[in-house]
Scaffold this active site. Sequence first.
Site, PDB file in Angstrom:
ATOM      1  N   GLU A  60     -22.062  66.801  48.976  1.00  0.00           N
ATOM      2  CA  GLU A  60     -23.454  66.345  49.087  1.00  0.00           C
ATOM      3  C   GLU A  60     -23.606  64.847  48.880  1.00  0.00           C
ATOM      4  O   GLU A  60     -24.412  64.192  49.543  1.00  0.00           O
ATOM      5  CB  GLU A  60     -24.329  67.114  48.094  1.00  0.00           C
ATOM      6  CG  GLU A  60     -24.592  68.564  48.488  1.00  0.00           C
ATOM      7  CD  GLU A  60     -23.416  69.493  48.261  1.00  0.00           C
ATOM      8  OE1 GLU A  60     -22.450  69.070  47.583  1.00  0.00           O
ATOM      9  OE2 GLU A  60     -23.448  70.638  48.733  1.00  0.00           O
ATOM     10  N   HIS A 129     -28.953  78.577  41.280  1.00  0.00           N
ATOM     11  CA  HIS A 129     -29.409  78.451  42.668  1.00  0.00           C
ATOM     12  C   HIS A 129     -30.913  78.667  42.785  1.00  0.00           C
ATOM     13  O   HIS A 129     -31.405  79.039  43.849  1.00  0.00           O
ATOM     14  CB  HIS A 129     -28.684  79.456  43.564  1.00  0.00           C
ATOM     15  CG  HIS A 129     -27.219  79.212  43.688  1.00  0.00           C
ATOM     16  ND1 HIS A 129     -26.335  79.537  42.702  1.00  0.00           N
ATOM     17  CD2 HIS A 129     -26.483  78.635  44.676  1.00  0.00           C
ATOM     18  CE1 HIS A 129     -25.113  79.201  43.071  1.00  0.00           C
ATOM     19  NE2 HIS A 129     -25.180  78.647  44.261  1.00  0.00           N
TER      20      HIS A 129
END
Length: 328
Positions: A60, A129
């Site tokens: 990322e 998450h």
Amino acid sequence: MAEMLYREALNRAIDECMAADENVVMLGEDVGLYGGSYRVSEGLVSKYGEARLIDTPIAELSIVGNAIGMAIGGLRPIAEIMTANFSLLAFDQIINHMSKYRYMSAGKLTLPMVVRFPQGVSKQLAAQHSESYEQMLSAVPGMHVFAAGDPNYAYHALKAAIMMDDPVLFIEHELLYNKKGEVDFDTPVDPFKARIVKEGENITIVSYLKMVDDVMAAVPQIEERLGKSCEVIDLQSLNPMDTETIKNSVEKTGRLVVVEEDHYTGGYGAQVISRVVEKFFYTLDAAPLRIAGKDVPIPYNRKLELASIPTPDSITEAIVAWGKNNGL
């Protein structure tokens, strides 16, 4: 006007921008051949090729860093991060570079780029998450933060974000991708303006992302039990915040409720209430109410997961109890 899914509206916005400007590119994990984890870029690689739909490694920091370099070099990149939770790995690039280059270069550099990601509680994705980070990212000067709660705003705001010369953080919600709604292609939408979802006279309820739908599910019960009407506002733009729309509503109703999915402590809703109390205190007839997630890691167990965030039932009970204690 057409009815489409939230993810289809996002897809169409990207498609139209890529067709209009060859400098628009998209990069991220599985955005090309796979069409994106949530099918937002589905079909685009066959139209624009792998040079413009770029599949990246699971990295990322590199995705956002490369997008920044592309933007400095003249492209208009759209960087997709699979979830907000993974964006933590890219925070150095987002906070220290993306948001500051224009300021630190005295305006010589522009960064026409968008970082998109979904966030929030889905269904049993557990603590690592299910987080929300709008409170941290909206506090960073130098970039706009949009939160798309319906297909119409998703389409118009993403198109506007892609074509801006300043960086935009574009927040989606994991449970909204299959939400269906009408998109009015012919009526422009100001991405910086809040939307009045429902007009009312007695209570202003401010929310954003999926919580707007939960508030709307709760409103009929609230209105029936209190015998009062609610005005519901979807903030849409978190930075900057459209305080004018909130002010106009609170001046009419005299009462403010903010509903957010994020944890209570440090949540973005506290900023909404702070601004109203600081600037428009004398319009209020009662202390504001903030309904937020619990200060716990999001549990995996479904019953506990639902107990950790606002739901239509808990929103109803909280607002009815608050209303009865505050003259309604």
